[in-house]
Design an enzyme around this catalytic site. Structure first.
Site, PDB file in Angstrom:
ATOM      1  N   ASP A  34       0.976   8.642  16.207  1.00 11.23           N
ATOM      2  CA  ASP A  34       0.552   9.852  17.216  1.00 11.23           C
ATOM      3  C   ASP A  34       2.209  10.040  18.577  1.00 11.23           C
ATOM      4  OD1 ASP A  34      -1.050  11.351  18.747  1.00 11.23           O
ATOM      5  OD2 ASP A  34      -1.835  10.270  19.970  1.00 11.23           O
ATOM      6  N   HIS A  51       7.640  16.067  15.189  1.00 13.07           N
ATOM      7  CA  HIS A  51       6.584  16.206  13.922  1.00 13.07           C
ATOM      8  C   HIS A  51       8.588  15.645  12.845  1.00 13.07           C
ATOM      9  CE1 HIS A  51       3.395  17.445  14.941  1.00 13.07           C
ATOM     10  NE2 HIS A  51       3.954  18.931  14.969  1.00 13.07           N
ATOM     11  N   LEU A 145       5.234  -2.071  -2.002  1.00 15.33           N
ATOM     12  CA  LEU A 145       4.900  -1.650  -0.875  1.00 15.33           C
ATOM     13  C   LEU A 145       3.904  -0.862  -1.986  1.00 15.33           C
ATOM     14  CD1 LEU A 145       4.112  -2.161   2.157  1.00 15.33           C
ATOM     15  CD2 LEU A 145       5.824   0.442   2.385  1.00 15.33           C
TER      16      LEU A 145
HETATM   17  C1  V07 Z   1       4.156  13.956   8.462  1.00 18.07           C
HETATM   18  C2  V07 Z   1       6.009  12.968  10.466  1.00 18.07           C
HETATM   19  C3  V07 Z   1       4.996  11.919  11.381  1.00 18.07           C
HETATM   20  C4  V07 Z   1       4.448  11.898  12.077  1.00 18.07           C
HETATM   21  C5  V07 Z   1       3.285  12.384  12.256  1.00 18.07           C
HETATM   22  C6  V07 Z   1       3.401  14.182  11.967  1.00 18.07           C
HETATM   23  C7  V07 Z   1       4.123  14.558  11.232  1.00 18.07           C
HETATM   24  C8  V07 Z   1       5.762  12.047   6.231  1.00 18.07           C
HETATM   25  C9  V07 Z   1       4.851  12.996   5.227  1.00 18.07           C
HETATM   26  C10 V07 Z   1       4.829  12.748   4.512  1.00 18.07           C
HETATM   27  C11 V07 Z   1       3.058  12.872   3.354  1.00 18.07           C
HETATM   28  C12 V07 Z   1       2.815  12.702   1.934  1.00 18.07           C
HETATM   29  C13 V07 Z   1       3.841  12.237   1.203  1.00 18.07           C
HETATM   30  C14 V07 Z   1       5.616  11.719   2.016  1.00 18.07           C
HETATM   31  C15 V07 Z   1       5.430  12.310   2.757  1.00 18.07           C
HETATM   32  C16 V07 Z   1       3.858  13.538   6.857  1.00 18.07           C
HETATM   33  C17 V07 Z   1       2.976  15.741   7.063  1.00 18.07           C
HETATM   34  C18 V07 Z   1       3.237  15.455   7.900  1.00 18.07           C
HETATM   35  C19 V07 Z   1       1.607  16.238   7.329  1.00 18.07           C
HETATM   36  F1  V07 Z   1       3.401  12.254   0.157  1.00 18.07           F
HETATM   37  N1  V07 Z   1       5.454  12.345   7.482  1.00 18.07           N
HETATM   38  N2  V07 Z   1       4.509  13.854   7.991  1.00 18.07           N
HETATM   39  N3  V07 Z   1       3.286  15.215   6.235  1.00 18.07           N
HETATM   40  N4  V07 Z   1       5.075  14.106   9.552  1.00 18.07           N
END
Ligand code: V07
Length: 257
Positions: A34, A51, A145
């Protein structure tokens, strides 16, 4: 008295990786990431910038968790409630899995990381779902992991779907009501096959679970910090693990479970 003072003094010394490695590691760490929007606001940047920065921290903490020998890292990337955000922000968030994987999938493969996802993938845009499915497939044989992304995940929706499926299986005669035990319920959840988290970290100062893994967190140690996710470092991660290890030592063998 003398001892107490020494202890207080020691507390101010930063925890080292070596020290953390000397004690039992949590098998499964879950994180509610968050504070990305707040991080951007503080810098007068668009929320998307927060983000994006948060995504770089995902990479950093994934590598570090793997180095420490943690077995499962679960990250709350997108909740079922996040659809209520402005469309432009949702559209940007839905591009992040692809962006992350385009950049880091080769690295995850090289580092033996296994990508998994929990949440309702059907509702994701095709481009997002395809990118994630490709990563899951390409890393399915990896033994290091487990990097478990919660995408379009909500714990009550998960429990509701599990209850519905259990009812169907009882109706079909595959299950008797007497078969409905806690392990059986666990096996109908999206985390089936994953041990429950040992440690939950939530950044950015909110002290709540926000519909994340409600069943799975029943016995989990909770660690909250005011640090915003884009500012979260390896050192913060070590502090969280050290806090878990201290509590685990205190309750070792005589836990409340
Ligand atoms: C998102 C970055 C981290 C902070 C929280 C919100 C924004 C990595 C992924 C992701 C998801 C699936 C995957 C590989 C990477 C991601 C969303 C948002 C929607 F297989 N960061 N991140 N997906 N944020």
């Amino acid at each position: 008295m003398f001892n107490k003072m020494r202890k207080t003094k020691e507390k101010d010394v930063p925890v080292t990786k070596e020290e953390v490695l000397r004690h039992p590691m949590p098998n499964h760490v879950a994180i509610i990431m968050d504070g990305n929007g707040r991080w951007a606001k503080k810098r007068a940047l668009p929320r998307a910038a927060g983000h994006y920065e948060g995504m770089q921290v995902v990479r950093k903490i994934t590598r570090f968790a793997n180095e420490l020998g943690i077995q499962i890292l679960s990250l709350y990337a997108f909740s079922t409630e996040n659809w209520k955000r402005p469309k432009s922000e949702v559209d940007y968030l839905m591009k992040l899995p692809e962006q992350f994987l385009t950049t880091f999938l080769p690295e995850l493969v090289a580092e033996n990381v296994k990508v998994q996802v929990i949440g309702h993938a059907e509702a994701l845009p095709d481009h997002t779902r395809r990118a994630v499915e490709k990563a899951v497939k390409e890393t399915s044989g990896n033994t290091g992991l487990v990097l478990n992304f919660a995408l379009n995940y909500g714990s009550r929706a998960e429990i509701t779907a599990a209850v519905k499926q259990i009812a169907k299986d009882v109706e079909r005669g595959m299950l008797a009501p007497e078969d409905i035990t806690e392990p059986l319920i666990s096996s109908y959840l999206m985390t089936s096959g994953l041990a429950d988290p040992d440690l939950l970290i939530r950044t950015s100062g909110e002290i709540r679970l926000s519909n994340f893994m409600l069943w799975q967190l029943a016995y989990t140690e909770l660690w909250f910090t005011d640090v915003l996710w884009p500012d979260f470092t390896e050192q913060h991660f070590l502090e969280a693990i050290a806090a878990y290890q201290r509590r685990d030592r205190r309750f070792g063998g005589v836990s409340a479970r």
